[in-house]
Design an enzyme around this catalytic site. Structure first.
Site, PDB file in Angstrom:
ATOM      1  N   GLU A 131      -9.652  -2.066   5.427  1.00 42.16           N
ATOM      2  CA  GLU A 131     -10.136  -1.807   6.834  1.00 42.16           C
ATOM      3  C   GLU A 131     -11.430  -2.802   6.882  1.00 42.16           C
ATOM      4  O   GLU A 131     -11.774  -3.569   6.071  1.00 42.16           O
ATOM      5  CB  GLU A 131     -10.643  -0.579   6.794  1.00 42.16           C
ATOM      6  CG  GLU A 131      -9.619   0.774   6.731  1.00 42.16           C
ATOM      7  CD  GLU A 131      -8.798   0.992   8.042  1.00 42.16           C
ATOM      8  OE1 GLU A 131      -8.509  -0.068   8.562  1.00 42.16           O
ATOM      9  OE2 GLU A 131      -8.230   2.118   8.197  1.00 42.16           O
ATOM     10  N   ASP A 189       0.759  -1.269  -0.051  1.00 40.05           N
ATOM     11  CA  ASP A 189      -0.066   0.102  -0.151  1.00 40.05           C
ATOM     12  C   ASP A 189       0.605   1.244   0.123  1.00 40.05           C
ATOM     13  O   ASP A 189       1.896   1.335   0.066  1.00 40.05           O
ATOM     14  CB  ASP A 189      -1.023  -0.144   1.188  1.00 40.05           C
ATOM     15  CG  ASP A 189      -0.297  -0.531   2.614  1.00 40.05           C
ATOM     16  OD1 ASP A 189       0.834  -0.352   2.632  1.00 40.05           O
ATOM     17  OD2 ASP A 189      -0.912  -1.075   3.153  1.00 40.05           O
ATOM     18  N   HIS A 247      -7.101  -5.521  10.089  1.00 38.15           N
ATOM     19  CA  HIS A 247      -7.092  -5.218   8.775  1.00 38.15           C
ATOM     20  C   HIS A 247      -5.745  -5.555   8.271  1.00 38.15           C
ATOM     21  O   HIS A 247      -4.783  -5.555   8.809  1.00 38.15           O
ATOM     22  CB  HIS A 247      -7.152  -3.661   8.514  1.00 38.15           C
ATOM     23  CG  HIS A 247      -6.316  -2.673   9.000  1.00 38.15           C
ATOM     24  ND1 HIS A 247      -6.319  -1.886  10.098  1.00 38.15           N
ATOM     25  CD2 HIS A 247      -5.020  -2.497   8.380  1.00 38.15           C
ATOM     26  CE1 HIS A 247      -5.202  -1.400  10.464  1.00 38.15           C
ATOM     27  NE2 HIS A 247      -4.409  -1.527   9.374  1.00 38.15           N
ATOM     28  N   ASP A 282      -7.589  -4.131  14.642  1.00 38.42           N
ATOM     29  CA  ASP A 282      -8.672  -4.412  14.190  1.00 38.42           C
ATOM     30  C   ASP A 282      -8.722  -5.653  13.022  1.00 38.42           C
ATOM     31  O   ASP A 282      -9.771  -5.764  12.394  1.00 38.42           O
ATOM     32  CB  ASP A 282      -9.476  -3.224  13.732  1.00 38.42           C
ATOM     33  CG  ASP A 282      -8.902  -2.477  12.361  1.00 38.42           C
ATOM     34  OD1 ASP A 282      -7.966  -3.012  11.955  1.00 38.42           O
ATOM     35  OD2 ASP A 282      -9.405  -1.329  11.948  1.00 38.42           O
TER      36      ASP A 282
END
Length: 266
Positions: free
Chosen positions: A150, A73, A145, A143
């Site tokens: 996400e 990314d 991801h 979380d």
């Protein structure tokens, strides 16, 4: 799915670096026809692995001359010279320290593109032109991801533009003067489907703060709420973790993986 548990972060990184070294060296006989294609992450999790790989490279134990890399990314709107761009991170922490990495073999999404959709399509096409990724190393957020996919991102998603959650911007604000508003609100990221197309996926999970995410990855339901859970459906998925990250695993699961992977314990 394999889960390799090590005593601490340092041993986890050492094991992961050894695994990557073995995979690249096993590919030597195929270098005349295609390079080894390695997917790479940024963030704090892989830094120890990069340090180990650099040592191996400088010692002549591991060559990157026939390795092509694709990063997961990049922030949208940050020039590569910005000290928080992922282009900068990768060169500062890894590429610039390798003795034989060819610049033309390094692939990172262009965060300054005027056409994110076209840039992401180009990236997917370039991965495909190499016959796909042999091994994708990654990390996950608290979380769950994976890359910048996400919670509630499609588990079949491809490389594309992602909106970053407030939680992610708060976590990453430590790199932006502790101001979440300075963290870019969007990023370009490979998709879960892109990662799942890789022949192998090696995910690093360390620390108490990742314990819930590790449990969701290994024992939870497959759900786009925890995008990391898609790894349960990958035949070549490996989790490398430390003891601190195992706090939310059930006792049965923890003991099972310790037993089945006991030969991998450093």
């Amino acid at each position: 799915m394999r889960v390799v548990i090590q005593d601490n972060y340092e041993k986890m990184c050492q094991w992961a670096a050894n695994y990557i070294q073995d995979k690249i060296n096993e590919h030597v006989e195929f270098f005349e026809t295609r390079p080894f294609v390695l997917g790479l992450p940024t963030g704090s999790s892989p830094i120890g692995v990069y340090q180990e790989l650099i040592k191996k490279n400088k010692a002549g134990e591991l060559s990157f001359a026939n390795v092509v890399t694709f990063n997961m990314d990049e922030y949208l709107g940050l020039p590569r010279e910005h000290d928080q761009s992922y282009w900068y991170f990768m060169h500062d922490n890894f590429f610039d320290h390798l003795v034989d990495m060819k610049p033309e073999n390094i692939n990172i999404l262009d965060g300054m593109t005027d056409d994110p959709e076209a840039e992401c399509a180009r990236y997917e096409g370039k991965i495909a032109s190499y016959g796909g990724i042999d091994l994708f190393m990654g990390g996950i957020g608290v979380d769950g991801h994976l890359a910048f996919n996400e919670p509630f991102t499609s588990l079949t998603s491809r490389t594309g533009l992602r909106d970053l959650t407030t939680d992610t911007r708060i976590v990453n604000s430590r790199f932006f003067d502790n101001d979440p508003e300075k963290v870019p609100a969007k990023a370009l990221s490979v998709g879960i489907g892109t990662v799942m197309d890789s022949r192998e996926v090696l995910v690093l999970i360390s620390g108490h703060n990742k314990a819930r995410a590790l449990a969701a990855t290994v024992e939870g339901n497959v759900s786009h709420k925890w995008t990391c859970s898609a790894l349960q459906m990958h035949n070549g998925a490996i989790i490398a973790c430390d003891e601190e990250a195992c706090g939310e695993l059930t006792v049965d699961a923890y003991k099972y993986f310790l037993d089945i992977e006991k030969k991998e314990r450093l």
